[in-house]
Design an enzyme around this catalytic site. Structure first.
Site, PDB file in Angstrom:
ATOM      1  N   TYR A 167     -11.941  -6.373   7.660  1.00  0.00           N
ATOM      2  CA  TYR A 167     -13.650  -5.471   8.451  1.00  0.00           C
ATOM      3  C   TYR A 167     -14.761  -6.555   7.536  1.00  0.00           C
ATOM      4  O   TYR A 167     -14.482  -7.455   6.960  1.00  0.00           O
ATOM      5  CB  TYR A 167     -14.007  -3.766   7.519  1.00  0.00           C
ATOM      6  CG  TYR A 167     -14.030  -4.180   5.600  1.00  0.00           C
ATOM      7  CD1 TYR A 167     -15.289  -4.288   4.546  1.00  0.00           C
ATOM      8  CD2 TYR A 167     -13.272  -4.562   4.762  1.00  0.00           C
ATOM      9  CE1 TYR A 167     -15.323  -3.976   3.335  1.00  0.00           C
ATOM     10  CE2 TYR A 167     -13.102  -4.467   3.357  1.00  0.00           C
ATOM     11  CZ  TYR A 167     -14.398  -4.745   3.378  1.00  0.00           C
ATOM     12  OH  TYR A 167     -14.354  -4.518   1.764  1.00  0.00           O
TER      13      TYR A 167
ATOM     14  N   ARG B 285     -15.586 -14.871   9.002  1.00  0.00           N
ATOM     15  CA  ARG B 285     -14.583 -14.719   7.859  1.00  0.00           C
ATOM     16  C   ARG B 285     -13.935 -14.072   8.991  1.00  0.00           C
ATOM     17  O   ARG B 285     -12.397 -13.771   8.775  1.00  0.00           O
ATOM     18  CB  ARG B 285     -15.610 -13.944   6.647  1.00  0.00           C
ATOM     19  CG  ARG B 285     -14.683 -13.685   5.714  1.00  0.00           C
ATOM     20  CD  ARG B 285     -15.396 -13.683   4.572  1.00  0.00           C
ATOM     21  NE  ARG B 285     -15.991 -11.986   5.034  1.00  0.00           N
ATOM     22  CZ  ARG B 285     -16.320 -11.757   3.351  1.00  0.00           C
ATOM     23  NH1 ARG B 285     -16.881 -11.564   2.484  1.00  0.00           N
ATOM     24  NH2 ARG B 285     -17.907 -10.530   4.454  1.00  0.00           N
TER      25      ARG B 285
ATOM     26  N   ARG C 221       5.071   4.433  14.027  1.00  0.00           N
ATOM     27  CA  ARG C 221       5.386   3.745  12.618  1.00  0.00           C
ATOM     28  C   ARG C 221       6.323   3.566  11.790  1.00  0.00           C
ATOM     29  O   ARG C 221       7.495   3.952  12.222  1.00  0.00           O
ATOM     30  CB  ARG C 221       4.489   5.439  11.386  1.00  0.00           C
ATOM     31  CG  ARG C 221       4.303   4.531   9.903  1.00  0.00           C
ATOM     32  CD  ARG C 221       4.206   5.982   8.574  1.00  0.00           C
ATOM     33  NE  ARG C 221       3.917   5.129   7.463  1.00  0.00           N
ATOM     34  CZ  ARG C 221       5.120   5.324   7.044  1.00  0.00           C
ATOM     35  NH1 ARG C 221       5.993   4.109   6.829  1.00  0.00           N
ATOM     36  NH2 ARG C 221       4.579   4.691   5.723  1.00  0.00           N
TER      37      ARG C 221
ATOM     38  N   HIS D 143       7.259  -1.023   9.735  1.00  0.00           N
ATOM     39  CA  HIS D 143       6.730  -1.096   8.621  1.00  0.00           C
ATOM     40  C   HIS D 143       6.485  -2.937   9.682  1.00  0.00           C
ATOM     41  O   HIS D 143       5.333  -3.694   9.716  1.00  0.00           O
ATOM     42  CB  HIS D 143       7.390  -1.520   7.936  1.00  0.00           C
ATOM     43  CG  HIS D 143       7.649  -0.520   7.158  1.00  0.00           C
ATOM     44  ND1 HIS D 143       7.694   0.238   7.124  1.00  0.00           N
ATOM     45  CD2 HIS D 143       6.928  -0.891   5.608  1.00  0.00           C
ATOM     46  CE1 HIS D 143       7.329   0.851   5.444  1.00  0.00           C
ATOM     47  NE2 HIS D 143       7.224   0.017   5.100  1.00  0.00           N
TER      48      HIS D 143
ATOM     49  N   LYS E 138     -10.075 -10.448   4.024  1.00  0.00           N
ATOM     50  CA  LYS E 138     -11.254  -9.425   3.302  1.00  0.00           C
ATOM     51  C   LYS E 138     -10.241  -7.457   4.189  1.00  0.00           C
ATOM     52  O   LYS E 138     -11.503  -7.522   5.650  1.00  0.00           O
ATOM     53  CB  LYS E 138     -12.893  -8.886   4.362  1.00  0.00           C
ATOM     54  CG  LYS E 138     -13.714  -8.363   3.858  1.00  0.00           C
ATOM     55  CD  LYS E 138     -15.390  -8.884   4.040  1.00  0.00           C
ATOM     56  CE  LYS E 138     -15.696  -7.601   3.365  1.00  0.00           C
ATOM     57  NZ  LYS E 138     -16.119  -8.095   2.016  1.00  0.00           N
TER      58      LYS E 138
ATOM     59  N   GLU F  64     -14.324 -11.388 -10.063  1.00  0.00           N
ATOM     60  CA  GLU F  64     -15.114 -10.869  -8.638  1.00  0.00           C
ATOM     61  C   GLU F  64     -15.799  -9.181  -9.484  1.00  0.00           C
ATOM     62  O   GLU F  64     -14.705  -9.184  -9.829  1.00  0.00           O
ATOM     63  CB  GLU F  64     -14.765 -10.830  -7.441  1.00  0.00           C
ATOM     64  CG  GLU F  64     -13.551 -10.856  -7.458  1.00  0.00           C
ATOM     65  CD  GLU F  64     -13.200 -10.658  -5.560  1.00  0.00           C
ATOM     66  OE1 GLU F  64     -14.222 -11.690  -5.092  1.00  0.00           O
ATOM     67  OE2 GLU F  64     -11.870 -10.560  -5.181  1.00  0.00           O
TER      68      GLU F  64
ATOM     69  N   LEU G 146     -13.038 -13.013  -3.301  1.00  0.00           N
ATOM     70  CA  LEU G 146     -13.046 -13.186  -1.720  1.00  0.00           C
ATOM     71  C   LEU G 146     -14.790 -14.286  -1.744  1.00  0.00           C
ATOM     72  O   LEU G 146     -15.682 -13.912  -2.990  1.00  0.00           O
ATOM     73  CB  LEU G 146     -13.589 -11.730  -1.334  1.00  0.00           C
ATOM     74  CG  LEU G 146     -14.235 -11.999   0.021  1.00  0.00           C
ATOM     75  CD1 LEU G 146     -13.182 -11.464   0.797  1.00  0.00           C
ATOM     76  CD2 LEU G 146     -14.592 -10.619   0.303  1.00  0.00           C
TER      77      LEU G 146
END
Length: 287
Positions: free
Chosen positions: A33, A52, A100, A102, A149, A182, A207
């Site tokens: 995101y 990014r 679903r 993995h 992120k 952070e 980050l």
């Protein structure tokens, strides 16, 4: 006016926006995101945010859901439809919808894209800047790749709740050596007695914040010295100033950590000067 969101090719009322229950973002936090400030009708630092995003997608081997230019168009249109002049947009890309499992879904599975935009109250941010905020420190228990992120933010949510229950607004992660990493949603800076800005290197373990990067350009304009190095909690508590940076807040002064007052307990002048110069230096595109 009802909010409008963009979901996989359609602009829909925010209250009706939905994704499939087998979207891999929901099942595995398999997505990334970005959050970007909108200020005075301009989107701030969008190039660096999308750069990014490109890195995050590449690290997780997720395809872009559309071209970069098309995404900019959708971001601007979402902001326009929500009449946002001061606020933010949120953008999320996941690996898509699949049974679903993995392992990655079959080749050709389309990534999912959600974009929302909302207005915020500048007066609330101004009050936090005027008064400063409080923080706590917490041990870092996240996965190693916090440089990506991702939407996997459970630890961040838990420590933010811990901060709230302690009467603070941010939780600052500390590594096993007692060095500051952070915040749960921010980068952390200190100012030493000589006025030097110090922040942890972003090569690994934190980050690389976009606001953090642009702040370095601001520092050049203001003739401020920056040193990227590790620093301890003790050094942070003894600093001349402590502040945190993020896209939606720019630069919040921290006046108390773990109940201990920082310096004189008031926001410092360096963070204030940075905040005042930031918008002039940052990239801006009109909505």
């Amino acid at each position: 006016m009802p909010r409008i969101s963009y979901v996989n090719g359609r602009y829909v009322p925010h209250a009706d926006a939905m994704v499939h229950i087998e979207d891999r973002g929901y099942q595995f936090a398999d997505g990334v995101y970005e959050v970007c400030e909108i200020r005075h009708g301009y989107i701030v630092d969008i190039t660096r945010h999308l750069d990014r995003l490109n890195r995050s997608l590449g690290e997780l081997r997720i395809d872009w859901p559309m071209s970069r230019q098309a995404m900019i168009h959708v971001i601007r249109e979402t902001a326009r439809r929500n009449m946002v002049r001061n606020g933010l947009f949120y953008l999320q890309v996941t690996r898509g919808v699949a049974r679903r499992d993995h392992v990655f879904p079959a080749e050709g599975t389309r990534p999912s894209l959600v974009i929302t935009a909302k207005s915020t109250d500048p007066a609330i941010i101004a009050k936090k800047n005027a008064n400063g905020i409080k923080a706590i420190t917490v041990p870092d228990n996240r996965w190693d790749r916090v440089d990506i992120k991702t939407v996997g933010l459970l630890s961040n949510a838990l420590v933010r709740q811990q901060a709230k229950e302690a009467g603070a607004q941010e939780a600052i992660y500390v590594d096993a050596n007692g060095c500051v990493k952070e915040g749960a949603a921010t980068n952390v800076w200190i100012v030493d007695a000589d006025g030097t800005l110090i922040t942890r290197p972003a090569e690994h373990g934190i980050l690389r914040g976009i606001t953090r990067t642009t702040l370095m350009d601001v520092a050049v304009k203001l003739d401020l010295r920056i040193v990227e190095r590790n620093f301890t909690v003790a050094e942070m508590l003894a600093a001349r100033e402590v502040f945190i940076t993020a896209a939606t807040s720019i630069c919040f002064p921290v006046v108390s950590i773990n109940g201990q007052t920082i310096a004189n307990g008031h926001p410092g002048t360096i963070s204030q000067n940075i905040r005042e110069a930031f918008f002039d230096v940052a990239e801006k595109i009109a909505i």
